[in-house]
Design a protein around this motif. Structure first.
Motif, mmCIF file in Angstrom:
data_model
loop_
_atom_site.group_PDB
_atom_site.id
_atom_site.type_symbol
_atom_site.label_atom_id
_atom_site.label_comp_id
_atom_site.label_asym_id
_atom_site.label_seq_id
_atom_site.Cartn_x
_atom_site.Cartn_y
_atom_site.Cartn_z
ATOM 1 N N MET A 246 0.829 -1.196 0.000
ATOM 2 C CA MET A 246 0.000 0.000 0.000
ATOM 3 C C MET A 246 0.871 1.256 0.000
ATOM 4 S SD MET A 246 -1.652 0.424 3.809
ATOM 5 C CE MET A 246 -2.572 -1.067 3.672
ATOM 6 N N THR A 247 0.289 2.330 -0.478
ATOM 7 C CA THR A 247 1.005 3.600 -0.538
ATOM 8 C C THR A 247 0.942 4.289 0.820
ATOM 9 O OG1 THR A 247 -0.955 4.842 -1.216
ATOM 10 C CG2 THR A 247 0.395 3.867 -2.969
ATOM 11 N N GLU A 248 1.802 5.279 0.980
ATOM 12 C CA GLU A 248 1.816 6.038 2.225
ATOM 13 C C GLU A 248 0.490 6.763 2.430
ATOM 14 O OE1 GLU A 248 4.253 9.746 4.300
ATOM 15 O OE2 GLU A 248 4.993 8.887 2.426
ATOM 16 N N GLN A 249 -0.057 7.307 1.353
ATOM 17 C CA GLN A 249 -1.325 8.029 1.457
ATOM 18 C C GLN A 249 -2.452 7.095 1.893
ATOM 19 O OE1 GLN A 249 -2.655 9.727 -2.231
ATOM 20 N NE2 GLN A 249 -4.356 10.803 -1.292
ATOM 21 N N GLU A 250 -2.490 5.895 1.319
ATOM 22 C CA GLU A 250 -3.515 4.926 1.704
ATOM 23 C C GLU A 250 -3.354 4.525 3.169
ATOM 24 O OE1 GLU A 250 -5.233 0.583 0.249
ATOM 25 O OE2 GLU A 250 -3.349 1.332 -0.560
ATOM 26 N N ALA A 251 -2.119 4.344 3.611
ATOM 27 C CA ALA A 251 -1.859 3.984 5.005
ATOM 28 C C ALA A 251 -2.335 5.086 5.940
ATOM 29 C CB ALA A 251 -0.376 3.719 5.204
ATOM 30 N N ARG A 252 -2.075 6.329 5.569
ATOM 31 C CA ARG A 252 -2.525 7.456 6.403
ATOM 32 C C ARG A 252 -4.045 7.535 6.455
ATOM 33 N NH1 ARG A 252 1.529 10.429 8.141
ATOM 34 N NH2 ARG A 252 3.518 10.371 7.052
ATOM 35 N N GLN A 253 -4.710 7.239 5.342
ATOM 36 C CA GLN A 253 -6.178 7.256 5.326
ATOM 37 C C GLN A 253 -6.742 6.158 6.218
ATOM 38 O OE1 GLN A 253 -7.068 6.914 1.158
ATOM 39 N NE2 GLN A 253 -7.216 9.132 0.881
ATOM 40 N N ILE A 254 -6.134 4.982 6.166
ATOM 41 C CA ILE A 254 -6.624 3.868 6.984
ATOM 42 C C ILE A 254 -6.508 4.197 8.467
ATOM 43 C CG2 ILE A 254 -6.113 1.491 7.676
ATOM 44 C CD1 ILE A 254 -5.426 0.983 4.699
ATOM 45 N N LEU A 255 -5.380 4.770 8.863
ATOM 46 C CA LEU A 255 -5.180 5.099 10.273
ATOM 47 C C LEU A 255 -5.821 6.428 10.671
ATOM 48 C CD1 LEU A 255 -1.491 3.938 10.777
ATOM 49 C CD2 LEU A 255 -3.575 2.773 11.475
ATOM 50 N N GLY A 256 -6.221 7.214 9.692
ATOM 51 C CA GLY A 256 -6.874 8.487 9.991
ATOM 52 C C GLY A 256 -5.919 9.517 10.569
ATOM 53 N N ILE A 257 -4.738 9.621 9.986
ATOM 54 C CA ILE A 257 -3.733 10.565 10.480
ATOM 55 C C ILE A 257 -3.298 11.494 9.357
ATOM 56 C CG2 ILE A 257 -2.852 9.042 12.287
ATOM 57 C CD1 ILE A 257 -0.577 8.322 10.349
ATOM 58 N N SER A 258 -2.679 12.604 9.739
ATOM 59 C CA SER A 258 -2.198 13.567 8.746
ATOM 60 C C SER A 258 -0.727 13.325 8.458
ATOM 61 C CB SER A 258 -2.406 14.995 9.265
ATOM 62 O OG SER A 258 -1.537 15.231 10.348
ATOM 63 N N GLU A 259 -0.193 14.076 7.511
ATOM 64 C CA GLU A 259 1.217 13.949 7.148
ATOM 65 C C GLU A 259 2.136 14.490 8.238
ATOM 66 O OE1 GLU A 259 2.109 15.461 3.280
ATOM 67 O OE2 GLU A 259 0.439 14.388 2.362
ATOM 68 N N ASN A 260 1.608 15.331 9.104
ATOM 69 C CA ASN A 260 2.411 15.940 10.163
ATOM 70 C C ASN A 260 2.400 15.140 11.463
ATOM 71 O OD1 ASN A 260 2.853 18.049 8.355
ATOM 72 N ND2 ASN A 260 1.042 19.148 9.066
ATOM 73 N N SER A 261 1.775 13.993 11.453
ATOM 74 C CA SER A 261 1.658 13.198 12.683
ATOM 75 C C SER A 261 3.012 12.636 13.095
ATOM 76 C CB SER A 261 0.690 12.039 12.467
ATOM 77 O OG SER A 261 -0.594 12.517 12.167
ATOM 78 N N THR A 262 3.187 12.552 14.397
ATOM 79 C CA THR A 262 4.421 11.967 14.925
ATOM 80 C C THR A 262 4.270 10.452 14.975
ATOM 81 O OG1 THR A 262 3.656 12.064 17.207
ATOM 82 C CG2 THR A 262 4.836 14.004 16.357
ATOM 83 N N TRP A 263 5.387 9.769 15.194
ATOM 84 C CA TRP A 263 5.350 8.310 15.281
ATOM 85 C C TRP A 263 4.537 7.863 16.495
ATOM 86 C CZ3 TRP A 263 5.391 4.391 12.403
ATOM 87 C CH2 TRP A 263 5.553 3.113 12.923
ATOM 88 N N GLU A 264 4.589 8.612 17.568
ATOM 89 C CA GLU A 264 3.824 8.268 18.768
ATOM 90 C C GLU A 264 2.320 8.351 18.488
ATOM 91 O OE1 GLU A 264 6.442 10.462 18.843
ATOM 92 O OE2 GLU A 264 7.808 8.956 19.667
ATOM 93 N N GLU A 265 1.898 9.368 17.755
ATOM 94 C CA GLU A 265 0.479 9.499 17.393
ATOM 95 C C GLU A 265 0.044 8.327 16.504
ATOM 96 O OE1 GLU A 265 0.079 14.378 17.355
ATOM 97 O OE2 GLU A 265 0.601 13.315 15.513
ATOM 98 N N ILE A 266 0.911 7.945 15.597
ATOM 99 C CA ILE A 266 0.601 6.822 14.712
ATOM 100 C C ILE A 266 0.434 5.542 15.516
ATOM 101 C CG2 ILE A 266 1.548 5.339 12.887
ATOM 102 C CD1 ILE A 266 2.811 7.903 11.716
ATOM 103 N N MET A 267 1.362 5.310 16.461
ATOM 104 C CA MET A 267 1.284 4.098 17.267
ATOM 105 C C MET A 267 0.050 4.097 18.169
ATOM 106 S SD MET A 267 3.445 1.958 16.351
ATOM 107 C CE MET A 267 3.137 0.778 17.647
ATOM 108 N N GLN A 268 -0.317 5.257 18.691
ATOM 109 C CA GLN A 268 -1.510 5.351 19.529
ATOM 110 C C GLN A 268 -2.757 5.022 18.704
ATOM 111 O OE1 GLN A 268 -2.144 9.235 21.168
ATOM 112 N NE2 GLN A 268 -3.707 8.519 22.606
ATOM 113 N N LYS A 269 -2.846 5.587 17.509
ATOM 114 C CA LYS A 269 -3.982 5.328 16.633
ATOM 115 C C LYS A 269 -4.007 3.854 16.205
ATOM 116 C CE LYS A 269 -7.300 7.310 14.238
ATOM 117 N NZ LYS A 269 -8.353 8.126 14.733
ATOM 118 N N TYR A 270 -2.826 3.318 15.897
ATOM 119 C CA TYR A 270 -2.713 1.908 15.506
ATOM 120 C C TYR A 270 -3.208 0.999 16.635
ATOM 121 C CZ TYR A 270 -0.492 -2.640 15.064
ATOM 122 O OH TYR A 270 -0.262 -3.990 15.042
ATOM 123 N N ASP A 271 -2.714 1.240 17.843
ATOM 124 C CA ASP A 271 -3.106 0.395 18.982
ATOM 125 C C ASP A 271 -4.618 0.422 19.186
ATOM 126 O OD1 ASP A 271 -0.505 -0.399 19.488
ATOM 127 O OD2 ASP A 271 -0.150 1.202 20.959
#
Length: 114
Positions: free
Chosen positions: A52-77
């Motif tokens: 999958m592309t980065e854009q698709e991954a961001r849409q699935i997790l519901g995050i923006s391009e400016n999100s930090t890795w911690e925000e991504i992990m929180q949303k993922y969990d």
């Protein structure tokens, strides 16, 4: 006698129909190769199998391009646990693939800044 004639007609007719179908199929394959339809179908299959592309991954997790890795992990969990409890395995795997995709992107960014 009449049954024998009818049986022979059915056998001959099915042979004629079978040859016509085979000839039509061959012609369809020939036309597809000539027009490039077959190559386009193969390319679409290959594209579907890619990651999958980065854009698709961001849409699935519901995050923006400016999100930090911690925000991504929180949303993922959150999404992963919700789908583990009462969601679907398909959605859970999409969330996991999205995290994997972004993990590679963030690792490349961190290596570029170091």
């Amino acid at each position: 006698m009449a049954a024998k004639i009818i049986a022979n007609l059915i056998i001959m007719g099915s042979g004629i129909v079978g040859r016509a179908v085979l000839q039509a199929y061959r012609k369809a394959l020939e036309n597809a190769n000539r027009n490039g339809v077959a190559h386009e179908a193969i390319n679409n299959i290959r594209r579907a199998g890619k990651t999958m592309t980065e854009q698709e991954a961001r849409q699935i997790l519901g995050i923006s391009e400016n999100s930090t890795w911690e925000e991504i992990m929180q949303k993922y969990d959150t999404l992963f646990e919700n789908n583990a409890k009462n969601g679907s395995f398909y959605l859970q795997s999409k969330v996991h693939r999205a995290k994997e995709c972004l993990e590679a992107v963030y690792q490349n960014k961190n290596q570029g800044t170091s």
